[in-house]
Structure formats: structure tokens, C-alpha cells
Scaffold this motif. Structure first.
Motif: not given
Length: 581
Positions: A32, A34, A37, A41
Motif C-alpha cells: 500500500e 497511498n 490508506a 490501516q
């Protein structure tokens, strides 16, 4: 994101606050990528009581992501440039976080209405630390302060009855302290979540009202002659553009004061404004030209002194700027401070010594440079200067002679009062700025100084007394009282030299009371009258050397007399006006 997931799983312990260290050497490029994001998380994966301490290593790091991560998980962030000792930086943090005293702090007030608390989320309290909270209140009268926190034995509650006055006279600095922290919070919000008209308007309003230089008020002329905000020079270090100490908001450096400076350095927040209030217009009219002359006298490489300059003279000349409240990020003299500190860092050897260990007086030069670096770190709490300040302080401690004093070099055994005074001031500044110095060092120095002889030199006798006071001597003690009378009892003379005036001014101000009143009037009457005021001349703003020593150069004389005029906010008074003398 993968690494954070593993950290989250490892830190999920029951009933305890997990301290997680995350080091990264670049931008997110695997899995990931981004930032939003990744943050989402992390918030979902980490246990509620986890604290994340994030280190960005090198120059290619995503500072907004790391700042947001640390803020979301109630931790802190730091940036370690290439070539710096990562292990030492991480070890320093681990030592600090190893002894949590209280976590999950929450403040409540009953009896008055409070608002705009800064910081909004109280940080954890570690052994030997403190938490300073500033805010606004409406109403007056008796109230109850209640702090809830989690300790080793479970939840703890602390209560105190207090009286909130309608208006507290003489506490204007609290209003500015709150404003500085509020602006720091708002700038963090803008940097992390984007600019909005409402946030910018509040920053500008607070900046104008309290004289705080920000990226949005930097082009306002806040003081006569103040320059516009300069572009930041990073000097090869990414943290010059992302100054984020663990102790404070990441944007504190953007508002012209640096990070979590407080305590003994907090009085410099108003800088020359404080001087105008405490010392009067005459002191301001003298200190401003003195600073300007020092600015004009700086060498192209950031140094001060003849033949290209040296660390001692450069450190000494930096002190008036730091006392003025200037840092590497302030608009008026930030460039002068920045280039001088860069020179000192480059002149420091692997053992922490500033400059070469050759020639007479090399160790005294190290002490003066160390004092300046410690003040720069104490004033800003910037990680840019922490390593240099620690190393310089370590060298001072390693050089201490077995008798508790300091002499011409490393453990030479030829301790003298003047060198010991400079060493104690450097260590006192280090400890005041948050660095570790064993209190026993000050006790041993005080014991040695009590038996030291001044040899009839006014500067030395006053240096001894001032240093003993820094080391905890009681001025009401008969021995200290006798020393005080000997050092300050006679009317001062300009012929004694500027250094003697400076140590005398420091001593009298620390004591306060009638002693300070008499000295202050004599100081202003003598020092202000001999400053060069001939407009258009190279010497304008400086003082002619009048002391008995060859060391009394125009530069040093101007430094010492400018420092005399800054004493109103450089050190606190130990007696607060109650001095017997």
C-alpha cells in the motif's frame, strides 16, 4: 504498511502501553503506497494505548505521512540525516521511554469553563519530565483541577483547589505561551489536512496580536527594521525544513521560536519586547544597535573573530542573538544564527570538542562554543542541535579535573575559577535544555569554588559568586553573604572591563532586591553612556574596549555589554526581589 502491521501485532499487550519504534529510510513504494490508506490501516490495527515513535532516516522521506502517523498514535517523530548516528538517537529515546510515570492523562476543571487547551491530547509523562498545558477560561472564583491518569498500579486521580482570578496581573507571558502553542497546532492542522480560510485567519490574527512570526505573517513588519521572512536554507539537513522535536508540535520552528523550549529559556519568547518592558526604552535603544553591529561584524563563513574566526569567539558572539530570542528560523537574524551554528557543528571533532586543541585557551574556546550550542538547543529543542549539544557537553564532563573544577585542558588538574565558571554555565544550560547532567557535578564544582581565590580580579570574584549561585549556594548563607559584599559592594568602574560587568550583572540580577536595583542603575548609567552612537560610522552600536586585558577587544566588549542589557530575560531571579542585600 506491511512493517506497521507487524509492529501493531507485536505491540498488542494486555494492560500496558506499548511503545513502538518505526524507522524508515524512504517513501512508501511497496504494498500500500497511498498515505491516507496507510494511516487508516495504522489507526485500525494499533492497540488503543499504543504510542508510535517514528524516525525518518535520510532526505527522501514522506514527512507529512510520518508526522500524521505519530500524531494519530499519540507519539512523536524525528528526522535523522544521512551520516548521523542513528543508534545513539534511538537509544536516547529508549532511555527516556523506559520509565513511564503516567499515561493516558486527562485534565478536567470544575468551577470555571475552560477552552482551547494546548496540547489538546496530553502526552504521557515520563520520569523526570513535565507536562505544561495552556488554555483559556471563562469565569472566576474557586475551582477544582482534576487530573486522571494511569500509573503502574492502575488509575490515579490528582486534585487541587485553585482560585481563578478575574485578571492575573503580571502573567501576560501565559497568554503568549498559549498563543504560541495554539499557532503551532493550527499550522500542523494546515500542513496535515490542507489550508482553509478559517485556519489561516486565526493564525494571522494570533500572529498580529502576539507578535508571532508565521508563514502567513512573515511579511508583516512586526518591529521597526524587521526583515521579511527568508527562504529556509537546509544546510544539507532535511530537518531544517521539517523541524519536529519530540517535545513539541512539529510546526513550532515555523513560528519563529523552535520546538519545546520553556522553563529557563521561556523568558526569551518576547526577546527585545521583554527588554522594553523590564529594562526600559534606553536598554532597547542600546541593545538593538549592539546586535546590529554584531551582525555587520560576522565573517562570510558564519564565524566571528580575527583571522577567519574561531569557535570560542563565534560561540560568544552568538549568545546575544540567542538571548534576544533569535533562532535559526527567525526572520530578522535567523541567517546569522544559522550560519554560525553550521560552522560550530562542522568545527566539532569526533569526541565533541569544538575546534582544534592547540594554542593557549583552546579549552575556554570550546566551553564558549558549547554554551552557545546548548542554548541553541535549549531555546529550540530542535534535533538539529541535539547531537552536537550532547557531544559538546560530554566533552566538558570528560575534561573535569579530579578536584571538581576545570582547567586548561582535559583533566589537567590546574583548575581555575574563570574556566570553571564557563564550564558550569555550559552544563547548567545543557541541563536546563533537557540534557542529562549529574547534579553531583554541580555540587563538586560549588565545593571547589568555595575554596577558590579570585586574586583581586573583579571579573573572577564575580564569576565565582555567580557560579556558586548556579550550583545552589544560598545567598543568605554568611559565607555567600561575605562573598557578595566583596564582589558587589563597591561601585563598579568601566575600567574593570566588560566581562567583570557581565558577571556582576548576572550575579546581582540573580539575587534581586536592593542589590539588583543599585547595580542596575549603575549599569545603565555607565554602560549606556559610552556606546558608540556616531551615525554612519563602522563602530556605530559597539562599545570601545576599556578593560585592562588584551582580550577586551571591541567585539568581546560589545558582546558582554549587550548581554548585560539582556539579563532581564536571560536568567531567572533566585530571590524574586527578596534579596537581603
Amino acid at each position: 504498511s506491511e512493517s506497521l502491521g507487524r509492529l501493531a501485532a507485536a505491540g498488542d499487550g494486555e494492560g500496558r502501553a506499548a511503545v513502538l519504534l518505526f524507522l524508515t529510510d524512504g517513501l512508501p513504494t511497496v504494498g500500500e503506497t497511498n498515505p491516507d490508506a496507510i494511516l487508516a490501516q495504522a489507526r485500525a490495527a494499533f492497540p488503543a494505548r499504543a504510542r508510535a515513535f517514528v524516525f525518518g532516516v535520510g532526505s527522501d522521506v514522506h514527512t507529512v505521512l510520518l508526522d500524521s502517523l505519530a500524531a494519530s498514535l499519540r507519539g512523536a517523530r524525528d528526522y535523522v540525516p544521512e551520516g548521523e548516528d542513528i543508534e545513539r538517537r534511538v537509544s536516547s529515546l529508549v532511555d527516556k521511554t523506559r520509565h513511564p510515570a503516567l499515561t493516558d492523562l486527562a485534565l478536567a476543571v470544575e468551577g470555571v469553563e475552560i477552552s482551547s487547551l494546548q496540547p489538546r491530547a496530553l502526552p504521557d509523562l515520563f520520569r523526570g519530565g513535565e507536562v505544561v498545558v495552556a488554555g483559556r477560561y471563562a469565569g472566576s472564583g474557586p475551582a477544582t483541577l482534576r487530573v486522571r491518569a494511569r500509573g503502574r498500579d492502575g488509575e490515579r486521580v490528582f486534585e487541587r483547589k485553585v482560585e481563578f482570578p478575574e485578571r492575573a496581573e503580571g502573567a501576560e507571558f501565559v497568554d503568549r505561551l498559549w498563543a504560541v502553542r495554539r499557532v503551532g497546532f493550527l499550522l500542523d492542522e494546515i500542513r496535515l489536512r490542507g489550508r482553509s480560510a478559517e485556519l489561516v485567519e486565526e493564525v494571522v490574527a494570533l500572529g498580529r496580536r502576539h507578535g508571532i512570526v508565521t508563514p502567513f505573517t512573515a511579511r508583516l513588519v512586526l518591529e521597526p527594521g524587521m526583515d521579511v521572512m527568508e527562504e529556509s536554507a537546509n544546510l544539507g539537513d532535511p530537518r531544517f525544513n521539517a523541524d519536529a522535536p519530540f517535545e513539541g508540535a512539529g510546526s513550532n520552528a515555523d513560528i519563529g521560536i523552535g520546538g519545546g523550549a520553556g522553563g529557563v529559556f521561556g523568558g526569551r519568547r518576547g526577546g527585545h519586547r521583554n527588554l522594553r518592558m523590564e529594562g526600559g526604552a534606553g536598554c532597547t535603544a542600546a541593545s538593538d544597535p549592539g546586535i546590529e553591529w554584531l551582525k555587520r561584524s560576522q565573517n562570510p563563513g558564519g564565524t566571528w573573530g580575527d583571522a577567519g574566526g574561531d569557535p570560542g569567539t563565534t560561540g560568544l558572539a552568538l549568545l546575544p542573538f540567542l538571548g534576544y530570542g533569535e533562532t535559526h528560523r527567525t526572520p530578522r537574524y535567523g541567517k546569522n544564527v544559522r550560519t554560525a551554528l553550521k560552522y560550530l557543528k562542522e568545527a566539532q571533532d569526533a569526541e565533541g570538542c569544538f575546534g582544534p586543541r592547540t594554542g593557549q585557551g583552546w579549552f575556554r574556546r570550546h566551553l564558549q562554543a558549547a554554551l552557545a550550542m546548548n542554548e541553541a538547543y535549549g531555546l529550540t529543542r530542535s534535533p538539529l542541535f541535539e547531537g552536537s549539544a550532547r557531544a559538546g557537553t560530554g566533552f566538558v564532563l570528560a575534561a573535569r579535573s579530579p578536584d571538581g573544577g576545570w582547567g586548561s585542558g582535559v583533566r589537567t588538574g590546574d583548575s581555575d575559577p574563570g574556566t570553571t565558571a564557563w564550564a558550569v554555565m555550559a552544563l547548567w544550560s545543557a541541563r536546563s535544555g533537557g540534557l542529562e547532567v549529574d547534579p553531583a557535578v554541580f555540587g563538586a564544582a560549588r565545593t571547589w569554588l568555595e575554596g577558590a581565590a579570585a586574586g583581586g580580579d573583579p571579573a573572577t570574584s564575580r564569576a565565582i559568586l555567580f557560579t556558586r549561585i548556579l550550583c545552589g549556594a544560598d545567598t543568605a548563607d554568611p559565607a555567600a553573604s561575605a562573598a557578595l559584599t566583596a564582589a558587589l559592594g563597591s561601585p563598579p568602574s568601566l575600567a574593570e572591563g566588560a566581562e567583570a560587568w557581565w558577571f556582576g550583572t548576572l550575579t546581582a540580577f540573580r539575587i534581586g532586591g536592593d542589590c539588583w536595583k543599585r547595580w542596575n542603575e549603575a549599569m545603565k548609567g555607565s554602560v549606556l553612556g559610552v556606546q558608540r552612537r556616531d551615525a554612519g560610522m563602522a563602530e556605530t552600536g559597539s562599545w570601545d574596549p576599556q578593560g585592562p586585558s588584551d582580550a577586551d577587544s571591541r567585539l568581546r566588549t560589545t558582546v558582554y555589554y549587550t548581554l548585560c542589557l539582556e539579563v532581564y530575560y536571560r536568567y531567572a531571579q533566585v530571590q524574586a526581589g527578596k534579596g537581603k542585600h
